[in-house]
Design a protein around this motif. Structure first.
Motif, PDB file in Angstrom:
ATOM      1  N   VAL A 125       0.825  -1.155   0.016  1.00 39.91           N
ATOM      2  CA  VAL A 125       0.149  -0.006   0.120  1.00 39.91           C
ATOM      3  C   VAL A 125       0.861   1.203  -0.006  1.00 39.91           C
ATOM      4  CG1 VAL A 125      -1.526   1.451   1.386  1.00 39.91           C
ATOM      5  CG2 VAL A 125      -1.907  -1.165   1.052  1.00 39.91           C
ATOM      6  N   VAL A 126       1.848   1.221   0.796  1.00 36.89           N
ATOM      7  CA  VAL A 126       2.602   2.388   1.073  1.00 36.89           C
ATOM      8  C   VAL A 126       3.727   2.645  -0.325  1.00 36.89           C
ATOM      9  CG1 VAL A 126       4.842   3.446   2.117  1.00 36.89           C
ATOM     10  CG2 VAL A 126       2.766   2.450   3.427  1.00 36.89           C
ATOM     11  N   SER A 146       1.295   3.823  -3.209  1.00 39.21           N
ATOM     12  CA  SER A 146       0.820   5.259  -3.056  1.00 39.21           C
ATOM     13  C   SER A 146       2.084   6.354  -3.230  1.00 39.21           C
ATOM     14  CB  SER A 146       0.132   5.395  -1.561  1.00 39.21           C
ATOM     15  OG  SER A 146      -0.989   4.448  -1.384  1.00 39.21           O
ATOM     16  N   ALA A 173      -3.169   5.946  -0.217  1.00 36.89           N
ATOM     17  CA  ALA A 173      -3.074   5.032   1.032  1.00 36.89           C
ATOM     18  C   ALA A 173      -4.347   4.835   1.718  1.00 36.89           C
ATOM     19  CB  ALA A 173      -1.856   5.393   1.752  1.00 36.89           C
ATOM     20  N   CYS A 229      -6.015   1.162   1.302  1.00 36.51           N
ATOM     21  CA  CYS A 229      -5.691   0.146   2.454  1.00 36.51           C
ATOM     22  C   CYS A 229      -7.245  -0.283   3.124  1.00 36.51           C
ATOM     23  CB  CYS A 229      -4.982   0.861   3.423  1.00 36.51           C
ATOM     24  SG  CYS A 229      -5.749   2.046   4.605  1.00 36.51           S
ATOM     25  N   GLU A 246      -1.646   5.665   6.619  1.00 39.14           N
ATOM     26  CA  GLU A 246      -1.818   6.847   5.976  1.00 39.14           C
ATOM     27  C   GLU A 246      -0.598   7.987   6.553  1.00 39.14           C
ATOM     28  OE1 GLU A 246      -4.422  11.029   5.600  1.00 39.14           O
ATOM     29  OE2 GLU A 246      -5.591   8.972   5.891  1.00 39.14           O
ATOM     30  N   ALA A 291       2.648   6.459   4.944  1.00 38.58           N
ATOM     31  CA  ALA A 291       2.728   6.957   3.611  1.00 38.58           C
ATOM     32  C   ALA A 291       3.260   8.212   3.424  1.00 38.58           C
ATOM     33  CB  ALA A 291       1.290   6.551   2.682  1.00 38.58           C
TER      34      ALA A 291
END
Length: 296
Positions: free
Chosen positions: A84-85, A88, A129, A133, A179, A182
């Motif tokens: 995810v990170v 993003s 993110a 996610c 978040e 990220a």
């Protein structure tokens, strides 16, 4: 299966049939043997921030099983955070870098350029993110919670209610941590990506005393002639209205305030509207752990 809670000799009592009414008592008997039940969470002090619904009968009868909630959330975050990170941050950094090099080509002040880049990249990375996610985190948290409860011998009729409520109650917390991780990585990566552009402006000013302008944008042919007039690079740089687009990134409220839903009160140490610093600290620790694991 053996009973140990009455002090009788082990093996003296025959095992109950599968439909035995003793089944609901098994969690208290077997909790000490649940794999990982007492392991610390990688995210420091996560249990202080996790919300456990007080209305759940399972945790009223077996309060020691509350420990599985932060453990499941911790495992779920660690399971999904890397892709995810990475996704993003990669998208947001490439987008921000390209727009900075075009829109700020005639901007001699590297600090103004840096500020705009930071505002843009952290909002893009955080938004991506957060959107990316939510569903994977909900599924992963539910799966880990379900496994831990099943290992503890919790009756299947109680498991799903606990899984659904606890997963939903802690989604905002998990999403905010991801978040924040990220946005932190995006800030570091964009600083590295634009370092040459910052350096050439500073060096030119120090050596010549005159401002630096990147005139190559008019000769490189990098931007198509069909680009709308408002988006084409101009010798005068950005107009005030165009600059406000970047300034407005700083006015977007990204991370939601992590308060408990409804009339429920947050647990001690829980997130409130002013506790973004704790979220940043937890996210930084989480991201550091992920980077260490990737280097090993």
């Amino acid at each position: 299966q053996q009973q140990t809670h009455c002090g009788s000799g082990i093996g003296a009592t025959p095992p109950p049939p599968p439909s035995s009414s003793l089944q609901p008592q098994l969690p208290s008997e077997r909790a000490g043997g649940v794999e990982g039940m007492h392991e610390p969470t990688v995210i420091p002090n996560l249990a202080s921030y996790v919300h456990v619904n007080a209305s759940l009968a399972l945790f009223t009868q077996q309060p020691h099983l509350k420990r599985v909630v932060p453990l499941a959330l911790d495992r779920a975050i660690r399971e999904i955070i890397s892709p995810v990170v990475e996704r993003s941050v990669t998208i947001s950094c490439v987008t921000t870098r390209e727009l900075m090099l075009k829109d700020f080509a005639m901007e001699p002040d590297e600090m103004r350029m840096r500020k705009a880049a930071q505002l843009m990249v952290q909002n893009l990375a955080g938004s991506l993110a957060s959107v990316t996610c939510k569903e994977p985190l909900r599924v992963a948290c539910g799966n880990h919670l379900r496994v831990l409860l099943q290992q503890a011998g919790v009756d299947s009729s109680l498991v799903e209610q606990v899984v659904q409520l606890c997963s939903a109650d802690n989604m905002d917390l998990g999403c905010t941590l991801i978040e924040k991780a990220a946005t932190e990585k995006a800030l570091r990566d964009i600083e590295e990506a634009l370092a040459p552009a910052f350096a050439i402006r500073r060096k030119h000013r120090e050596q010549t005393g005159s401002p630096y302008y990147d005139m190559s944008i008019f000769t490189s042919g990098r931007y198509p002639a069909s680009l709308p007039e408002a988006l084409r690079p101009k010798a005068g740089g950005l107009l005030p209205a165009q600059r406000r687009v970047y300034d407005d990134f700083g006015r977007i409220a990204r991370a939601p305030a992590l308060v408990q839903s409804g009339s429920q009160q947050p647990q001690q140490g829980g997130y409130g509207s002013g506790n973004t610093q704790q979220a940043q600290m937890l996210a930084h620790s989480l991201l550091s752990q992920q980077q260490q694991q990737q280097q090993q």
